[in-house]
Design an enzyme around this catalytic site. Structure first.
Site, PDB file in Angstrom:
ATOM      1  N   GLU A 182     -11.936 -10.264  -4.188  1.00  0.00           N
ATOM      2  CA  GLU A 182     -12.587  -9.488  -5.331  1.00  0.00           C
ATOM      3  C   GLU A 182     -11.929  -7.908  -5.159  1.00  0.00           C
ATOM      4  O   GLU A 182     -11.836  -7.460  -3.694  1.00  0.00           O
ATOM      5  CB  GLU A 182     -14.039  -9.176  -4.792  1.00  0.00           C
ATOM      6  CG  GLU A 182     -14.768 -10.705  -5.186  1.00  0.00           C
ATOM      7  CD  GLU A 182     -14.502 -11.215  -6.459  1.00  0.00           C
ATOM      8  OE1 GLU A 182     -14.626 -10.479  -7.472  1.00  0.00           O
ATOM      9  OE2 GLU A 182     -14.285 -12.513  -6.729  1.00  0.00           O
ATOM     10  N   ARG A 242       8.491   9.799   0.682  1.00  0.00           N
ATOM     11  CA  ARG A 242       7.935  11.178   0.965  1.00  0.00           C
ATOM     12  C   ARG A 242       8.589  12.156   1.562  1.00  0.00           C
ATOM     13  O   ARG A 242       9.597  11.978   2.377  1.00  0.00           O
ATOM     14  CB  ARG A 242       6.497  11.064   1.589  1.00  0.00           C
ATOM     15  CG  ARG A 242       5.746  10.056   0.802  1.00  0.00           C
ATOM     16  CD  ARG A 242       4.058  10.217   1.228  1.00  0.00           C
ATOM     17  NE  ARG A 242       3.407   9.351   0.500  1.00  0.00           N
ATOM     18  CZ  ARG A 242       1.958   9.388   0.227  1.00  0.00           C
ATOM     19  NH1 ARG A 242       1.320  10.228   1.115  1.00  0.00           N
ATOM     20  NH2 ARG A 242       1.437   8.633  -0.689  1.00  0.00           N
ATOM     21  N   LEU A 266     -14.396  -7.647  16.246  1.00  0.00           N
ATOM     22  CA  LEU A 266     -13.684  -7.378  15.027  1.00  0.00           C
ATOM     23  C   LEU A 266     -11.959  -7.415  15.404  1.00  0.00           C
ATOM     24  O   LEU A 266     -11.729  -6.801  16.173  1.00  0.00           O
ATOM     25  CB  LEU A 266     -14.124  -5.997  14.669  1.00  0.00           C
ATOM     26  CG  LEU A 266     -13.040  -5.339  13.429  1.00  0.00           C
ATOM     27  CD1 LEU A 266     -13.450  -6.002  12.110  1.00  0.00           C
ATOM     28  CD2 LEU A 266     -13.623  -3.785  13.135  1.00  0.00           C
ATOM     29  N   ILE A 304      -2.317  -1.986  -6.772  1.00  0.00           N
ATOM     30  CA  ILE A 304      -1.939  -2.998  -5.396  1.00  0.00           C
ATOM     31  C   ILE A 304      -1.187  -2.238  -4.587  1.00  0.00           C
ATOM     32  O   ILE A 304      -0.999  -2.205  -3.333  1.00  0.00           O
ATOM     33  CB  ILE A 304      -1.515  -4.310  -5.551  1.00  0.00           C
ATOM     34  CG1 ILE A 304      -2.612  -5.058  -6.533  1.00  0.00           C
ATOM     35  CG2 ILE A 304      -1.547  -5.209  -4.382  1.00  0.00           C
ATOM     36  CD1 ILE A 304      -3.952  -5.283  -5.802  1.00  0.00           C
ATOM     37  N   HIS A 316      -4.664  14.046   5.837  1.00  0.00           N
ATOM     38  CA  HIS A 316      -4.292  12.779   6.749  1.00  0.00           C
ATOM     39  C   HIS A 316      -5.043  12.741   8.003  1.00  0.00           C
ATOM     40  O   HIS A 316      -5.611  11.924   8.386  1.00  0.00           O
ATOM     41  CB  HIS A 316      -2.784  12.647   7.043  1.00  0.00           C
ATOM     42  CG  HIS A 316      -2.022  12.752   5.930  1.00  0.00           C
ATOM     43  ND1 HIS A 316      -2.179  11.466   4.853  1.00  0.00           N
ATOM     44  CD2 HIS A 316      -0.691  12.967   5.322  1.00  0.00           C
ATOM     45  CE1 HIS A 316      -1.346  11.793   3.835  1.00  0.00           C
ATOM     46  NE2 HIS A 316      -0.345  12.448   4.120  1.00  0.00           N
ATOM     47  N   ASP A 334      -6.616   5.665  -0.063  1.00  0.00           N
ATOM     48  CA  ASP A 334      -5.757   6.567  -0.696  1.00  0.00           C
ATOM     49  C   ASP A 334      -6.406   7.762  -1.086  1.00  0.00           C
ATOM     50  O   ASP A 334      -7.663   7.729  -1.220  1.00  0.00           O
ATOM     51  CB  ASP A 334      -5.307   5.784  -2.128  1.00  0.00           C
ATOM     52  CG  ASP A 334      -4.232   6.710  -2.669  1.00  0.00           C
ATOM     53  OD1 ASP A 334      -3.477   7.603  -2.129  1.00  0.00           O
ATOM     54  OD2 ASP A 334      -3.976   6.356  -3.927  1.00  0.00           O
ATOM     55  N   GLY A 389      -4.370  13.410   0.286  1.00  0.00           N
ATOM     56  CA  GLY A 389      -3.412  14.429  -0.124  1.00  0.00           C
ATOM     57  C   GLY A 389      -4.312  15.324  -1.255  1.00  0.00           C
ATOM     58  O   GLY A 389      -4.476  16.425  -1.230  1.00  0.00           O
ATOM     59  N   ARG A 390      -5.025  14.618  -2.151  1.00  0.00           N
ATOM     60  CA  ARG A 390      -5.755  15.308  -3.333  1.00  0.00           C
ATOM     61  C   ARG A 390      -6.944  15.772  -2.404  1.00  0.00           C
ATOM     62  O   ARG A 390      -7.503  16.913  -2.953  1.00  0.00           O
ATOM     63  CB  ARG A 390      -6.040  14.324  -4.227  1.00  0.00           C
ATOM     64  CG  ARG A 390      -5.205  13.874  -5.327  1.00  0.00           C
ATOM     65  CD  ARG A 390      -5.273  12.920  -6.149  1.00  0.00           C
ATOM     66  NE  ARG A 390      -4.756  11.638  -5.329  1.00  0.00           N
ATOM     67  CZ  ARG A 390      -5.388  10.266  -5.647  1.00  0.00           C
ATOM     68  NH1 ARG A 390      -5.832  10.108  -6.892  1.00  0.00           N
ATOM     69  NH2 ARG A 390      -4.870   9.481  -4.856  1.00  0.00           N
TER      70      ARG A 390
HETATM   71  C1  IPE Z   1      -0.518   3.379  -1.033  1.00  0.00           C
HETATM   72  O1  IPE Z   1      -0.812   4.706  -1.312  1.00  0.00           O
HETATM   73  C2  IPE Z   1      -0.230   3.057   0.525  1.00  0.00           C
HETATM   74  C3  IPE Z   1      -1.069   3.593   1.635  1.00  0.00           C
HETATM   75  C4  IPE Z   1      -2.396   3.903   1.383  1.00  0.00           C
HETATM   76  C5  IPE Z   1      -0.573   3.628   2.831  1.00  0.00           C
HETATM   77  P1  IPE Z   1       0.219   5.625  -2.184  1.00  0.00           P
HETATM   78  O2  IPE Z   1      -0.590   6.805  -2.473  1.00  0.00           O
HETATM   79  O3  IPE Z   1       1.613   5.437  -1.369  1.00  0.00           O
HETATM   80  O4  IPE Z   1       0.437   4.640  -3.368  1.00  0.00           O
HETATM   81  P2  IPE Z   1       1.010   4.923  -4.833  1.00  0.00           P
HETATM   82  O5  IPE Z   1       2.386   5.547  -4.539  1.00  0.00           O
HETATM   83  O6  IPE Z   1       0.034   5.985  -5.472  1.00  0.00           O
HETATM   84  O7  IPE Z   1       1.076   3.775  -5.679  1.00  0.00           O
HETATM   85  C1  IPE Z   2      -3.031   7.940   1.428  1.00  0.00           C
HETATM   86  O1  IPE Z   2      -3.217   9.159   0.828  1.00  0.00           O
HETATM   87  C2  IPE Z   2      -2.469   7.861   2.553  1.00  0.00           C
HETATM   88  C3  IPE Z   2      -0.965   7.571   2.637  1.00  0.00           C
HETATM   89  C4  IPE Z   2      -0.394   7.087   1.802  1.00  0.00           C
HETATM   90  C5  IPE Z   2      -0.264   7.723   3.950  1.00  0.00           C
HETATM   91  P1  IPE Z   2      -2.174   9.924  -0.039  1.00  0.00           P
HETATM   92  O2  IPE Z   2      -1.205  10.729   0.792  1.00  0.00           O
HETATM   93  O3  IPE Z   2      -1.590   8.897  -0.895  1.00  0.00           O
HETATM   94  O4  IPE Z   2      -2.933  10.906  -0.806  1.00  0.00           O
HETATM   95  P2  IPE Z   2      -2.934  11.232  -2.470  1.00  0.00           P
HETATM   96  O5  IPE Z   2      -2.993   9.996  -3.039  1.00  0.00           O
HETATM   97  O6  IPE Z   2      -1.487  11.848  -2.639  1.00  0.00           O
HETATM   98  O7  IPE Z   2      -4.079  12.115  -2.745  1.00  0.00           O
HETATM   99 MG    MG Z   3      -1.648   8.466  -2.664  1.00  0.00          MG
END
Ligand code: IPE
Ligand code: IPE
Ligand code: MG
Length: 251
Positions: A207, A77, A137, A195, A43, A26, A29-30
């Site tokens: 963990e 999205r 792996l 989660i 991405h 995660d 985007g940020r």
């Molecule tokens: C969780 O991330 C899903 C993936 C990394 C694929 P999100 O960014 O979609 O999760 P939320 O919406 O913040 O919970």
């Molecule tokens: C995780 O990064 C990738 C996917 C969910 C596909 P995000 O796209 O959720 O990035 P943030 O959380 O907006 O920074």
């Molecule tokens: Mg995210």
């Protein structure tokens, strides 16, 4: 072959290197926003980070690595971001297969995938087939994956088989990742502590490790830190500290 090693039915063996690491990647985007770039640039960099972490896990002797790439909720999205992610996945399947073969990595893709383009599903099948004989792996990409979807498809499979009563093993062996032991270590980057409908059944005794690092910045050193934190944990599985073998006690 379904493997049934349940943390609630029997206390699992503990290895110094986690056998199975599951990661919510995660913060892409940020990462991009901080650089005034479009989200999709994050991405792209996220794919580079994933490649590095796969290599690091392979070198460390991790047996199973599971990466959450797209959740059942990520369809919410904007359409152009979803399309970009699908395209990136398609191209990665094409460009990375050779590397997987060279490194003896077996690929599995788990998730619903009913809404994926036929071409993408074909590529997935090809990549899985090409790497099927690899026994280094086991890399699982969770795509269009949701923990609730998984539990429900397992329950529905049992109903279709005529089950009237369900034991733990019946359900666990029909989950889409029945081939893997439960994750020893769960990592989520990007600072959120949730989660997000990932492996809800299998994370029962994993963990949990959360880091503020954004996924594109998560490297082998950051992975080492997560594993060091894991090694410091006392995995009790319901027992008292005094009941643990000496080598497994902490503090
Ligand atoms: C969780 O991330 C899903 C993936 C990394 C694929 P999100 O960014 O979609 O999760 P939320 O919406 O913040 O919970
Ligand atoms: C995780 O990064 C990738 C996917 C969910 C596909 P995000 O796209 O959720 O990035 P943030 O959380 O907006 O920074
Ligand atoms: Mg995210």
């Amino acid at each position: 072959m379904a493997l049934f090693g349940s943390s609630t039915q029997a206390v699992p063996e503990i290895a110094a290197v986690p056998r199975h690491i599951a990661i919510i990647m995660d913060g892409n985007g940020r990462w991009a926003k901080k650089r005034l770039l479009p989200r999709v640039a994050g991405h792209k960099r996220g794919l580079d980070a994933a490649r590095n972490i796969v290599t690091a896990c392979r070198q460390m002797g991790v047996e199973y690595l599971t990466l959450f790439a797209f959740s059942t909720e990520n369809w919410r999205r904007p359409q152009d971001e979803v399309s970009f992610l699908m395209e990136l996945f398609l191209r990665a399947l094409e460009s990375e297969v050779e590397r997987l073969l060279e490194n003896n990595i077996r690929l599995h893709v788990v998730g619903n995938r009913a809404r994926f383009a036929p071409q993408l599903n074909e590529r997935i099948a090809v990549a899985e087939a090409k790497t099927a004989a690899n026994d280094g792996l086991v890399l699982t990409i969770a795509a269009d994956y949701g923990g609730r979807w998984d539990v429900l498809q397992a329950a529905n499979a049992l109903l279709a088989e005529g089950a009237t009563r369900i034991e733990e093993a019946d359900l666990a062996t029909r989950l889409s990742m029945a081939y893997a032991p439960e994750p020893d270590l769960f990592i989520r980057t990007g600072g959120e502590q949730r989660i997000s409908n990932f492996l809800i059944w299998q994370l029962a005794y994993s963990e949990l490790y959360f880091t503020d690092a954004l996924w594109p910045d998560f490297d082998a050193k950051a992975l080492d830190e997560a594993i060091a934190s894991y090694r410091d944990r006392e995995r009790r599985f319901g027992r008292t500290s005094e009941q643990l073998p000496e080598a497994q006690r902490r503090g």
